[in-house]
Design an enzyme around this catalytic site. Structure first.
Site, mmCIF file in Angstrom:
data_model
loop_
_atom_site.group_PDB
_atom_site.id
_atom_site.type_symbol
_atom_site.label_atom_id
_atom_site.label_comp_id
_atom_site.label_asym_id
_atom_site.label_seq_id
_atom_site.Cartn_x
_atom_site.Cartn_y
_atom_site.Cartn_z
ATOM 1 N N CYS A 67 0.821 -1.222 0.000
ATOM 2 C CA CYS A 67 0.000 0.000 0.000
ATOM 3 C C CYS A 67 0.849 1.264 0.000
ATOM 4 O O CYS A 67 0.330 2.354 -0.206
ATOM 5 C CB CYS A 67 -0.973 0.007 1.180
ATOM 6 S SG CYS A 67 -0.165 0.195 2.784
ATOM 7 N N HIS A 104 -1.177 11.012 16.185
ATOM 8 C CA HIS A 104 -1.791 10.280 15.072
ATOM 9 C C HIS A 104 -0.738 9.387 14.419
ATOM 10 O O HIS A 104 0.351 9.852 14.074
ATOM 11 C CB HIS A 104 -2.330 11.282 14.047
ATOM 12 C CG HIS A 104 -2.792 10.640 12.761
ATOM 13 N ND1 HIS A 104 -4.066 10.122 12.623
ATOM 14 C CD2 HIS A 104 -2.156 10.443 11.595
ATOM 15 C CE1 HIS A 104 -4.175 9.624 11.385
ATOM 16 N NE2 HIS A 104 -3.034 9.806 10.739
ATOM 17 N N HIS A 107 -4.067 4.613 10.056
ATOM 18 C CA HIS A 107 -5.405 4.032 10.113
ATOM 19 C C HIS A 107 -5.300 2.509 10.122
ATOM 20 O O HIS A 107 -4.287 1.953 9.718
ATOM 21 C CB HIS A 107 -6.238 4.476 8.906
ATOM 22 C CG HIS A 107 -6.614 5.921 8.960
ATOM 23 N ND1 HIS A 107 -5.797 6.911 8.452
ATOM 24 C CD2 HIS A 107 -7.692 6.558 9.498
ATOM 25 C CE1 HIS A 107 -6.367 8.096 8.669
ATOM 26 N NE2 HIS A 107 -7.514 7.914 9.296
ATOM 27 N N ASP A 111 -8.470 -5.426 6.011
ATOM 28 C CA ASP A 111 -8.076 -6.181 4.818
ATOM 29 C C ASP A 111 -6.655 -6.744 4.945
ATOM 30 O O ASP A 111 -5.945 -6.911 3.965
ATOM 31 C CB ASP A 111 -8.205 -5.302 3.560
ATOM 32 C CG ASP A 111 -7.329 -4.044 3.635
ATOM 33 O OD1 ASP A 111 -6.534 -3.916 4.593
ATOM 34 O OD2 ASP A 111 -7.448 -3.197 2.744
ATOM 35 N N ARG A 120 -5.027 -4.666 8.961
ATOM 36 C CA ARG A 120 -3.858 -3.978 8.399
ATOM 37 C C ARG A 120 -3.726 -2.628 9.083
ATOM 38 O O ARG A 120 -4.526 -1.731 8.856
ATOM 39 C CB ARG A 120 -4.028 -3.785 6.885
ATOM 40 C CG ARG A 120 -2.951 -2.868 6.272
ATOM 41 C CD ARG A 120 -2.989 -2.889 4.749
ATOM 42 N NE ARG A 120 -4.264 -2.423 4.217
ATOM 43 C CZ ARG A 120 -4.499 -1.153 3.799
ATOM 44 N NH1 ARG A 120 -3.552 -0.253 3.856
ATOM 45 N NH2 ARG A 120 -5.691 -0.825 3.340
ATOM 46 N N CYS A 122 -2.009 0.541 8.978
ATOM 47 C CA CYS A 122 -1.309 1.285 7.932
ATOM 48 C C CYS A 122 -0.766 2.555 8.593
ATOM 49 O O CYS A 122 -1.532 3.459 8.934
ATOM 50 C CB CYS A 122 -2.320 1.599 6.836
ATOM 51 S SG CYS A 122 -1.628 2.462 5.444
#
Ligand SMILES: [Zn+2]
Length: 134
Positions: A67, A104, A107, A111, A120, A122
Site C-alpha cells: 500500500c 496520530h 489508520h 483487509d 492492516r 497502515c
C-alpha cells in the site's frame, strides 16, 4: 517538560518533532505513499512512537501490504494504541493513535492477512522510530 506527553503544549511539540513528524503526529497528516523511511524496511526490532518513545509495533508483525506505508498485523500490545472512528475526507475509517501521547499514527483497515487476524495497521513512517535488535 512534563513527564506526561499529553500535557505538552503545541509549542513544545513543534520544538521536539521535525516538521514532517509534527504534521503527521499532531495534525493527522499522511506522508506520501512509497516515500516513508520504513515502508520497505524489514530489519528485526521494535518500532517506537516518534512522539514519546513508546514501543508501538514489533518487526515480526510487519508485512509487505504493497500500500506504500508500513503495514502491521497488530500493535505490540493492545493498549499501546487507541482506535477512533474517523469520518474525514468523506470516508469512514478507523484512526490509530498512540495511547500515551495521543499522536496520530495512521489508520487500521480490515483487509490484512486472514491468517494473522485480518487487520492492516497502515502507519506513517514519520510517526515511528526504529530500534534494531542487537
Ligand atoms: Zn506516542
Amino acid at each position: 517538560m512534563s513527564d506526561d506527553p499529553k500535557a505538552l503544549t503545541d509549542a513544545e511539540w513543534r520544538e521536539k518533532l521535525t516538521p514532517e513528524q509534527y504534521r503527521v503526529l499532531r495534525e493527522a497528516g499522511t506522508e506520501r505513499a512509497f516515500t516513508g523511511e520504513y515502508d520497505k524496511h524489514y530489519e528485526e526490532g521494535e518500532y517506537t512512537c516518534a512522539g514519546c518513545g513508546t514501543v508501538l509495533f514489533e518487526s515480526n508483525a510487519k508485512y509487505n501490504s504493497g500500500c506504500g506505508w508500513p503495514a502491521f498485523t497488530k500493535p505490540a500490545e493492545d493498549e499501546t494504541v487507541e482506535e477512533k472512528r474517523d469520518v474525514s475526507f468523506g470516508m469512514i475509517r478507523t484512526e490509530v493513535l498512540c495511547a500515551k501521547c495521543g499522536g496520530h499514527l495512521g489508520h487500521v483497515f480490515p483487509d490484512g492477512p486472514p491468517a494473522e487476524g485480518g487487520m492492516r495497521y497502515c502507519i506513517n513512517s514519520a510517526a515511528l522510530n526504529f530500534d534494531k535488535d542487537d
